[in-house]
Design an enzyme around this catalytic site. Sequence first.
Site, mmCIF file in Angstrom:
data_model
loop_
_atom_site.group_PDB
_atom_site.id
_atom_site.type_symbol
_atom_site.label_atom_id
_atom_site.label_comp_id
_atom_site.label_asym_id
_atom_site.label_seq_id
_atom_site.Cartn_x
_atom_site.Cartn_y
_atom_site.Cartn_z
ATOM 1 N N PHE A 5 -15.667 3.766 6.952
ATOM 2 C CA PHE A 5 -14.298 4.167 6.615
ATOM 3 C C PHE A 5 -14.019 4.131 5.122
ATOM 4 O O PHE A 5 -12.881 4.370 4.699
ATOM 5 C CB PHE A 5 -13.284 3.282 7.366
ATOM 6 C CG PHE A 5 -13.417 1.800 7.091
ATOM 7 C CD1 PHE A 5 -12.887 1.230 5.947
ATOM 8 C CD2 PHE A 5 -14.060 0.968 8.001
ATOM 9 C CE1 PHE A 5 -12.992 -0.129 5.688
ATOM 10 C CE2 PHE A 5 -14.169 -0.397 7.761
ATOM 11 C CZ PHE A 5 -13.640 -0.944 6.596
ATOM 12 N N LYS A 40 0.827 -1.205 0.000
ATOM 13 C CA LYS A 40 0.000 0.000 0.000
ATOM 14 C C LYS A 40 0.875 1.275 0.000
ATOM 15 O O LYS A 40 2.087 1.211 0.263
ATOM 16 C CB LYS A 40 -0.935 -0.039 1.208
ATOM 17 C CG LYS A 40 -1.977 -1.186 1.140
ATOM 18 C CD LYS A 40 -2.934 -1.126 2.331
ATOM 19 C CE LYS A 40 -4.020 -2.181 2.247
ATOM 20 N NZ LYS A 40 -4.980 -2.092 3.397
ATOM 21 N N HIS A 75 -2.184 -5.347 1.521
ATOM 22 C CA HIS A 75 -3.455 -6.051 1.297
ATOM 23 C C HIS A 75 -3.142 -7.482 0.913
ATOM 24 O O HIS A 75 -2.155 -7.748 0.231
ATOM 25 C CB HIS A 75 -4.246 -5.405 0.146
ATOM 26 C CG HIS A 75 -5.395 -6.256 -0.304
ATOM 27 N ND1 HIS A 75 -6.613 -6.241 0.329
ATOM 28 C CD2 HIS A 75 -5.479 -7.220 -1.274
ATOM 29 C CE1 HIS A 75 -7.403 -7.146 -0.253
ATOM 30 N NE2 HIS A 75 -6.739 -7.744 -1.224
ATOM 31 N N ARG A 106 2.555 -6.183 9.137
ATOM 32 C CA ARG A 106 1.816 -5.036 9.688
ATOM 33 C C ARG A 106 2.401 -4.590 11.027
ATOM 34 O O ARG A 106 2.432 -3.394 11.331
ATOM 35 C CB ARG A 106 0.334 -5.359 9.773
ATOM 36 C CG ARG A 106 -0.335 -5.263 8.386
ATOM 37 C CD ARG A 106 -1.713 -5.832 8.368
ATOM 38 N NE ARG A 106 -2.474 -5.431 7.173
ATOM 39 C CZ ARG A 106 -3.620 -5.986 6.814
ATOM 40 N NH1 ARG A 106 -4.153 -6.961 7.549
ATOM 41 N NH2 ARG A 106 -4.241 -5.582 5.723
ATOM 42 N N GLU A 161 -9.742 -10.871 -7.379
ATOM 43 C CA GLU A 161 -8.800 -9.756 -7.243
ATOM 44 C C GLU A 161 -7.634 -9.861 -8.234
ATOM 45 O O GLU A 161 -7.169 -8.844 -8.762
ATOM 46 C CB GLU A 161 -8.281 -9.705 -5.811
ATOM 47 C CG GLU A 161 -9.374 -9.309 -4.812
ATOM 48 C CD GLU A 161 -8.921 -9.334 -3.362
ATOM 49 O OE1 GLU A 161 -9.738 -8.996 -2.488
ATOM 50 O OE2 GLU A 161 -7.744 -9.684 -3.091
ATOM 51 N N ASN A 163 -2.145 0.407 6.759
ATOM 52 C CA ASN A 163 -1.609 -0.841 7.316
ATOM 53 C C ASN A 163 -0.752 -1.662 6.347
ATOM 54 O O ASN A 163 -0.724 -2.889 6.409
ATOM 55 C CB ASN A 163 -2.741 -1.670 7.937
ATOM 56 C CG ASN A 163 -3.808 -2.041 6.929
ATOM 57 O OD1 ASN A 163 -3.676 -1.724 5.744
ATOM 58 N ND2 ASN A 163 -4.841 -2.727 7.387
ATOM 59 N N TYR A 190 -12.365 -2.207 -3.726
ATOM 60 C CA TYR A 190 -12.894 -2.336 -2.356
ATOM 61 C C TYR A 190 -14.418 -2.245 -2.318
ATOM 62 O O TYR A 190 -14.978 -1.882 -1.276
ATOM 63 C CB TYR A 190 -12.273 -1.268 -1.460
ATOM 64 C CG TYR A 190 -10.886 -1.626 -0.942
ATOM 65 C CD1 TYR A 190 -10.701 -2.734 -0.111
ATOM 66 C CD2 TYR A 190 -9.775 -0.866 -1.254
ATOM 67 C CE1 TYR A 190 -9.434 -3.065 0.388
ATOM 68 C CE2 TYR A 190 -8.506 -1.193 -0.760
ATOM 69 C CZ TYR A 190 -8.359 -2.286 0.059
ATOM 70 O OH TYR A 190 -7.112 -2.606 0.556
ATOM 71 N N ARG A 207 -1.701 -14.144 4.415
ATOM 72 C CA ARG A 207 -2.413 -13.494 5.528
ATOM 73 C C ARG A 207 -1.625 -13.652 6.828
ATOM 74 O O ARG A 207 -1.573 -12.733 7.649
ATOM 75 C CB ARG A 207 -3.826 -14.086 5.685
ATOM 76 C CG ARG A 207 -4.777 -13.844 4.512
ATOM 77 C CD ARG A 207 -5.264 -12.426 4.368
ATOM 78 N NE ARG A 207 -5.929 -11.908 5.532
ATOM 79 C CZ ARG A 207 -6.727 -10.836 5.528
ATOM 80 N NH1 ARG A 207 -6.958 -10.176 4.374
ATOM 81 N NH2 ARG A 207 -7.265 -10.381 6.612
ATOM 82 N N THR A 220 -5.422 -7.038 10.763
ATOM 83 C CA THR A 220 -5.779 -5.796 10.068
ATOM 84 C C THR A 220 -5.302 -4.565 10.843
ATOM 85 O O THR A 220 -4.756 -3.632 10.258
ATOM 86 C CB THR A 220 -7.314 -5.717 9.886
ATOM 87 O OG1 THR A 220 -7.749 -6.896 9.211
ATOM 88 C CG2 THR A 220 -7.709 -4.492 9.092
HETATM 89 P P1 GDP Z 1 -7.928 -6.745 5.648
HETATM 90 O O1 GDP Z 1 -8.522 -7.850 4.821
HETATM 91 O O2 GDP Z 1 -7.113 -7.257 6.815
HETATM 92 O O3 GDP Z 1 -7.144 -5.736 4.826
HETATM 93 O O4 GDP Z 1 -9.120 -5.939 6.322
HETATM 94 P P2 GDP Z 1 -10.609 -5.585 5.799
HETATM 95 O O5 GDP Z 1 -10.920 -6.332 4.536
HETATM 96 O O6 GDP Z 1 -11.532 -5.755 6.956
HETATM 97 O O7 GDP Z 1 -10.522 -4.030 5.506
HETATM 98 C C1 GDP Z 1 -9.917 -3.561 4.320
HETATM 99 C C2 GDP Z 1 -9.045 -2.378 4.648
HETATM 100 O O8 GDP Z 1 -9.867 -1.297 5.089
HETATM 101 C C3 GDP Z 1 -8.053 -2.574 5.792
HETATM 102 O O9 GDP Z 1 -6.858 -3.210 5.411
HETATM 103 C C4 GDP Z 1 -7.784 -1.145 6.211
HETATM 104 O O10 GDP Z 1 -6.854 -0.516 5.313
HETATM 105 C C5 GDP Z 1 -9.151 -0.509 6.024
HETATM 106 N N1 GDP Z 1 -9.889 -0.473 7.277
HETATM 107 C C6 GDP Z 1 -10.466 -1.507 7.935
HETATM 108 N N2 GDP Z 1 -11.071 -1.090 9.071
HETATM 109 C C7 GDP Z 1 -10.858 0.251 9.116
HETATM 110 C C8 GDP Z 1 -11.240 1.281 10.033
HETATM 111 O O11 GDP Z 1 -11.889 1.037 11.045
HETATM 112 N N3 GDP Z 1 -10.859 2.550 9.706
HETATM 113 C C9 GDP Z 1 -10.150 2.849 8.578
HETATM 114 N N4 GDP Z 1 -9.809 4.120 8.317
HETATM 115 N N5 GDP Z 1 -9.756 1.914 7.706
HETATM 116 C C10 GDP Z 1 -10.108 0.635 7.969
HETATM 117 MG MG MG Z 2 -10.005 -7.804 3.412
#
Ligand code: GDP
Ligand code: MG
Length: 143
Positions: free
Chosen positions: A59, A11, A117, A104, A128, A114, A51, A87, A93
């Site tokens: 968010f 990222k 992805h 991370r 994807e 973070n 996304y 992962r 996350t």
């Molecule tokens: P991942 O699969 O571990 O990347 O997590 P998710 O699929 O749940 O979320 C996608 C991405 O959205 C995360 O990697 C973060 O960059 C972002 N994200 C998730 N939760 C939050 C949040 O509470 N606030 C913000 N600003 N970004 C978030």
């Molecule tokens: Mg995800």
Amino acid sequence: MAVERTLSIIKPDAVAKNAIGEILGRFEKAGLKVVAMKMLHLSREQAEGFYAEHKERPFFGDLVGFMTSGPVTVQVLEGEDAVKKNRDLMGATNPKDAEAGTIRADFAETIDENAVHGSDSTESAAREVDYFFADEEICPRTR
Ligand code: GDP
Ligand code: MG
């Protein structure tokens, strides 16, 4: 265990930290092979489409803003159990919850920026990979 492919993104925050090589090195050391990769600065449309599953989340706007804030690298990783292996290497996350030694934990401070992805299932991975790469851009590793 089966050989799988998964989509990985370094990222904008991690690219800005000049950590591309270190992060790719972790994938390689874990036995994952890069079979496709590119660097690009995502457009708003590309980030929103990628996304789309998070469109209703509070968010979403911040996420799209972050993902378009600078260049990213997008790569396809291949190997045994690649989806879960990636992962596991990434960590939770929220970097505050990520196990020590994960990407991370080492390269990110906050949940909104973070570092990486990774696809969360083989079904997401197929979608994807297809989102970013044409079939002929994927290079099977034959030697
Ligand atoms: P991942 O699969 O571990 O990347 O997590 P998710 O699929 O749940 O979320 C996608 C991405 O959205 C995360 O990697 C973060 O960059 C972002 N994200 C998730 N939760 C939050 C949040 O509470 N606030 C913000 N600003 N970004 C978030
Ligand atoms: Mg995800």
